[in-house]
Design a protein around this motif. Structure first.
Motif, mmCIF file in Angstrom:
data_model
loop_
_atom_site.group_PDB
_atom_site.id
_atom_site.type_symbol
_atom_site.label_atom_id
_atom_site.label_comp_id
_atom_site.label_asym_id
_atom_site.label_seq_id
_atom_site.Cartn_x
_atom_site.Cartn_y
_atom_site.Cartn_z
ATOM 1 N N VAL A 1 18.173 53.642 -32.181
ATOM 2 C CA VAL A 1 19.568 53.403 -31.800
ATOM 3 C C VAL A 1 19.841 51.900 -31.804
ATOM 4 C CG1 VAL A 1 21.342 53.706 -30.016
ATOM 5 C CG2 VAL A 1 19.595 55.480 -30.391
ATOM 6 N N LYS A 2 20.905 51.485 -32.456
ATOM 7 C CA LYS A 2 21.260 50.066 -32.522
ATOM 8 C C LYS A 2 22.126 49.668 -31.324
ATOM 9 C CE LYS A 2 21.179 49.911 -37.583
ATOM 10 N NZ LYS A 2 21.967 49.652 -38.815
ATOM 11 N N GLY A 3 22.097 48.412 -30.995
ATOM 12 C CA GLY A 3 22.997 47.891 -29.977
ATOM 13 C C GLY A 3 22.335 47.399 -28.714
ATOM 14 N N TYR A 4 21.157 47.931 -28.366
ATOM 15 C CA TYR A 4 20.496 47.524 -27.131
ATOM 16 C C TYR A 4 20.147 46.034 -27.151
ATOM 17 C CZ TYR A 4 19.991 52.386 -25.596
ATOM 18 O OH TYR A 4 20.235 53.659 -25.173
ATOM 19 N N ASP A 5 19.585 45.594 -28.268
ATOM 20 C CA ASP A 5 19.191 44.194 -28.396
ATOM 21 C C ASP A 5 20.400 43.272 -28.271
ATOM 22 O OD1 ASP A 5 17.587 42.051 -28.720
ATOM 23 O OD2 ASP A 5 17.013 42.442 -30.781
ATOM 24 N N ALA A 6 21.491 43.658 -28.928
ATOM 25 C CA ALA A 6 22.705 42.833 -28.900
ATOM 26 C C ALA A 6 23.273 42.740 -27.490
ATOM 27 C CB ALA A 6 23.752 43.411 -29.856
ATOM 28 N N GLU A 7 23.287 43.856 -26.761
ATOM 29 C CA GLU A 7 23.834 43.851 -25.411
ATOM 30 C C GLU A 7 22.958 43.045 -24.451
ATOM 31 O OE1 GLU A 7 26.693 44.772 -24.438
ATOM 32 O OE2 GLU A 7 27.295 45.691 -26.347
ATOM 33 N N ALA A 8 21.639 43.126 -24.630
ATOM 34 C CA ALA A 8 20.734 42.324 -23.792
ATOM 35 C C ALA A 8 20.980 40.840 -24.025
ATOM 36 C CB ALA A 8 19.281 42.680 -24.102
ATOM 37 N N LEU A 9 21.151 40.472 -25.292
ATOM 38 C CA LEU A 9 21.407 39.080 -25.641
ATOM 39 C C LEU A 9 22.736 38.600 -25.056
ATOM 40 C CD1 LEU A 9 20.432 36.616 -27.196
ATOM 41 C CD2 LEU A 9 21.564 37.518 -29.239
ATOM 42 N N LYS A 10 23.751 39.461 -25.115
ATOM 43 C CA LYS A 10 25.064 39.106 -24.550
ATOM 44 C C LYS A 10 24.955 38.842 -23.048
ATOM 45 C CE LYS A 10 28.030 41.738 -27.744
ATOM 46 N NZ LYS A 10 28.947 42.914 -27.833
ATOM 47 N N ALA A 11 24.235 39.710 -22.350
ATOM 48 C CA ALA A 11 24.089 39.554 -20.895
ATOM 49 C C ALA A 11 23.375 38.256 -20.547
ATOM 50 C CB ALA A 11 23.334 40.749 -20.316
ATOM 51 N N LEU A 12 22.318 37.944 -21.270
ATOM 52 C CA LEU A 12 21.565 36.716 -21.007
ATOM 53 C C LEU A 12 22.390 35.477 -21.348
ATOM 54 C CD1 LEU A 12 18.094 37.888 -22.361
ATOM 55 C CD2 LEU A 12 18.705 37.500 -19.964
ATOM 56 N N THR A 13 23.120 35.545 -22.456
ATOM 57 C CA THR A 13 23.959 34.417 -22.860
ATOM 58 C C THR A 13 25.094 34.203 -21.867
ATOM 59 O OG1 THR A 13 23.465 34.880 -25.191
ATOM 60 C CG2 THR A 13 25.377 33.487 -24.729
ATOM 61 N N ARG A 14 25.681 35.303 -21.403
ATOM 62 C CA ARG A 14 26.806 35.224 -20.459
ATOM 63 C C ARG A 14 26.414 34.459 -19.199
ATOM 64 N NH1 ARG A 14 27.341 40.452 -19.560
ATOM 65 N NH2 ARG A 14 28.372 40.711 -21.573
ATOM 66 N N HIS A 15 25.182 34.632 -18.773
ATOM 67 C CA HIS A 15 24.729 33.993 -17.536
ATOM 68 C C HIS A 15 23.866 32.753 -17.806
ATOM 69 C CE1 HIS A 15 26.506 37.153 -15.165
ATOM 70 N NE2 HIS A 15 25.947 38.053 -15.948
ATOM 71 N N LYS A 16 24.000 32.226 -19.022
ATOM 72 C CA LYS A 16 23.383 30.948 -19.411
ATOM 73 C C LYS A 16 21.872 30.930 -19.170
ATOM 74 C CE LYS A 16 27.676 28.445 -18.595
ATOM 75 N NZ LYS A 16 28.371 27.376 -17.865
ATOM 76 N N VAL A 17 21.227 32.003 -19.626
ATOM 77 C CA VAL A 17 19.779 32.122 -19.502
ATOM 78 C C VAL A 17 19.121 31.602 -20.776
ATOM 79 C CG1 VAL A 17 17.860 33.748 -19.294
ATOM 80 C CG2 VAL A 17 19.930 34.080 -17.935
ATOM 81 N N TRP A 18 18.170 30.698 -20.629
ATOM 82 C CA TRP A 18 17.485 30.113 -21.784
ATOM 83 C C TRP A 18 16.373 31.060 -22.239
ATOM 84 C CZ3 TRP A 18 18.022 26.380 -25.279
ATOM 85 C CH2 TRP A 18 16.907 26.007 -26.036
ATOM 86 N N ILE A 19 16.486 31.523 -23.493
ATOM 87 C CA ILE A 19 15.498 32.451 -24.044
ATOM 88 C C ILE A 19 14.417 31.655 -24.772
ATOM 89 C CG2 ILE A 19 15.116 34.386 -25.610
ATOM 90 C CD1 ILE A 19 18.104 35.095 -25.191
ATOM 91 N N VAL A 20 13.194 31.790 -24.308
ATOM 92 C CA VAL A 20 12.065 31.059 -24.891
ATOM 93 C C VAL A 20 11.409 31.878 -25.996
ATOM 94 C CG1 VAL A 20 9.810 30.023 -24.414
ATOM 95 C CG2 VAL A 20 11.670 29.834 -22.733
ATOM 96 N N SER A 21 11.248 33.179 -25.757
ATOM 97 C CA SER A 21 10.589 34.040 -26.736
ATOM 98 C C SER A 21 11.052 35.474 -26.503
ATOM 99 C CB SER A 21 9.067 33.925 -26.602
ATOM 100 O OG SER A 21 8.415 34.582 -27.659
ATOM 101 N N LYS A 22 10.678 36.365 -27.443
ATOM 102 C CA LYS A 22 11.132 37.750 -27.349
ATOM 103 C C LYS A 22 10.147 38.659 -28.062
ATOM 104 C CE LYS A 22 14.336 40.182 -29.939
ATOM 105 N NZ LYS A 22 15.576 40.251 -30.698
ATOM 106 N N SER A 23 10.020 39.884 -27.565
ATOM 107 C CA SER A 23 9.201 40.889 -28.250
ATOM 108 C C SER A 23 9.840 42.255 -28.011
ATOM 109 C CB SER A 23 7.758 40.876 -27.737
ATOM 110 O OG SER A 23 7.720 41.228 -26.362
ATOM 111 N N SER A 24 9.499 43.215 -28.871
ATOM 112 C CA SER A 24 10.075 44.553 -28.702
ATOM 113 C C SER A 24 9.168 45.600 -29.329
ATOM 114 C CB SER A 24 11.465 44.627 -29.336
ATOM 115 O OG SER A 24 11.403 44.427 -30.727
#
Length: 483
Positions: free
Chosen positions: A342-365
């Motif tokens: 299912v598409k969209g989970y990654d995008a929504e997680a990124l939106k939430a983190l960006t909205r609250h100005k969270v610095w993303i260092v790395s990612k895995s899935s």
């Protein structure tokens, strides 16, 4: 005439005698003092008072004004800022008459900002005007105060020494004309003869794009980068309080770290991602595209050539150059059983983190889990988690404190490096919580518990830098002996 553009960071500019002796003057006389453009950051700690503390999140003037829970608390914080700036003036100028000039400059700027914020607060008491629509402009205006203060003081100090310095104010103070960043720089530098005048420029530049909006706290280096590109500088130089070394000497030991003599912009980007900024990524991009080499120098060791960073450095010999990381990190994990396909989970997680100005260092899935490794406050993380839990009712959002250790190099295609790194941690009794290595081969990321961070850096530096260096030196000695 060729010239350099040079940036002085907040910690360095705060040490006035050293900056004067080791950087701004450094034994130069006459014409040798010129053909340099300096960009200065705010004195260490000032931007924390103006906005919010970079690490703890303690509110400064901006954060207090934005919350508006106490109508006058932000004004009290602005008064405290003014006092801190004038205390710095006393430290810098002592009883010299320039201290009064510097104090008047601070008072004019601070009281001008205070009056502006009072008027804005009154205006937004009417329903047709919303405070949140103006907050970014307020943040930009406040950020500008710190750099204006330090640049103005530095210019005064140089004039005391009969150096023809020019205070170049990019902040747009009381300027009613809107400009792009490039227009602001060109207009402000127009008419300055670099061969006879020494520009001292504010690290903040008022522009249509919004420096804080786009680059947050990295705007000083972006200004520095654009000046280098627009003026076709021969070299861009950043003065820091340390050498760019293979690890933090405080962790590993001065006798074990190795200074990096030359590297490329890929390595600079990876360091920036770990919070150990040699240069802001956007600034590096501008210099790289303009073909301007970057040099990182140690303020306290002016005779050393420092580290040169170019785009065309591609070492044939693969090796680890630097071991660094972030000790206080969070793993932000989104688990949803129905995520598969299912598409969209990654995008929504990124939106939430960006909205609250969270610095993303790395990612895995994997099939049903997305994990972001982030550097932020607990408050910001909790808000992002609440957003996702409200959006996905059946999802589980968990957070965990940990640390990341990153092995960085321009060419990490070393056979067996990953195996050697994991074995070294295992032999030291350090449990590894995760590992990532991309095909780009510029960094190897290892996740460990917070309490294991210091020892993990020491262990990996010994295994991948110290021992490998000794091995290479041994091979070279054997070749010389055979020859």
């Amino acid at each position: 005439m060729t010239h350099t553009v040079e940036k002085i960071g907040g910690t360095s500019i705060a040490n006035t005698p050293v900056i004067l002796d080791n950087v701004l003057i450094n034994g130069r006389e006459g014409d040798d003092l010129y053909n340099r453009i300096f960009v200065v950051s705010a004195y260490a700690g000032m931007t924390n008072l103006l906005l919010e503390h970079k690490k703890s999140g303690k509110p400064g003037v901006y954060a207090l004004f934005a919350k508006a829970e106490n109508k006058w608390q932000w004004s009290e914080a602005l008064t405290e800022l003014s006092e801190a700036m004038r205390e710095k003036n006393h430290e810098v100028f002592g009883d010299h008459p320039d201290r009064k000039v510097a104090d008047n400059f601070v008072l004019e700027r601070v009281e001008g900002v205070r009056n502006c914020l009072i008027d804005l607060h009154r205006l937004c008491s009417y329903g047709q005007f919303r405070l949140d629509e103006h907050l970014m402009t307020v943040r930009e205006m406040l950020a500008a105060l710190g750099e204006a203060h330090s640049a103005h003081n530095t210019s005064l100090l140089l004039r005391q020494r009969d150096i023809n310095s020019v205070f170049v104010d990019f902040t747009g103070w009381r300027d009613d004309e809107k400009m792009s960043l490039d227009e602001r720089i060109r207009t402000s530098l127009q008419g300055i003869d670099f061969s006879k005048e020494l520009p001292i420029c504010t690290g903040y530049a008022s522009c249509i794009e919004g420096m804080v909006k786009l680059y947050d706290r990295g705007y000083t280096e972006v200004t520095f980068s654009r000046i280098g590109a627009l003026t076709n500088a021969a070299e861009a130089i950043i003065h820091k309080e340390f050498h760019l070394s293979s690890a933090d000497p405080k962790l590993v030991g001065n006798d074990k770290v190795m200074k990096i003599g030359k590297t490329n912009y890929d390595v600079a980007d990876q360091l920036s991602n770990m919070g150990m900024e040699a240069v802001h990524p956007k600034a590096a991009k501008g210099l790289r595209q303009a073909g301007v080499p970057l040099r990182v120098k140690n303020t306290f060791d002016p005779s050393d050539a420092g580290t040169i960073i170019t785009d065309d450095f591609h070492p044939e010999e693969a090796r680890a150059e630097i071991v660094t990381g972030i000790k206080n990190l969070y793993a932000f994990e989104l688990f949803e059983q129905d995520m598969v396909g299912v598409k969209g989970y990654d995008a929504e997680a990124l939106k939430a983190l960006t909205r609250h100005k969270v610095w993303i260092v790395s990612k895995s899935s994997n099939a049903n889990t997305i994990t972001h490794y982030v550097d932020c406050t607990r408050e910001s993380l909790n808000r992002a988690a609440a957003d996702l839990e409200a959006l996905y009712e059946n999802a589980e959002v968990t957070t965990r404190e940990l640390a990341i250790v990153s092995v960085i190099g321009a060419n990490l295609d070393v056979p067996g490096m990953t195996a050697k790194a994991t074995s070294a941690l295992y032999d030291a009794g350090i449990n590894m919580l995760g590992l990532q290595k991309l095909t780009r081969s510029t960094d190897l990321q290892l996740f460990v518990a917070k309490e294991d961070y210091d020892e993990a850096v020491r262990v990996l530096h010994k295994a991948l830098v110290e021992e490998e260096s000794a091995h290479r030196d041994g091979d070279s000695a054997e070749i010389r002996t055979a020859a």
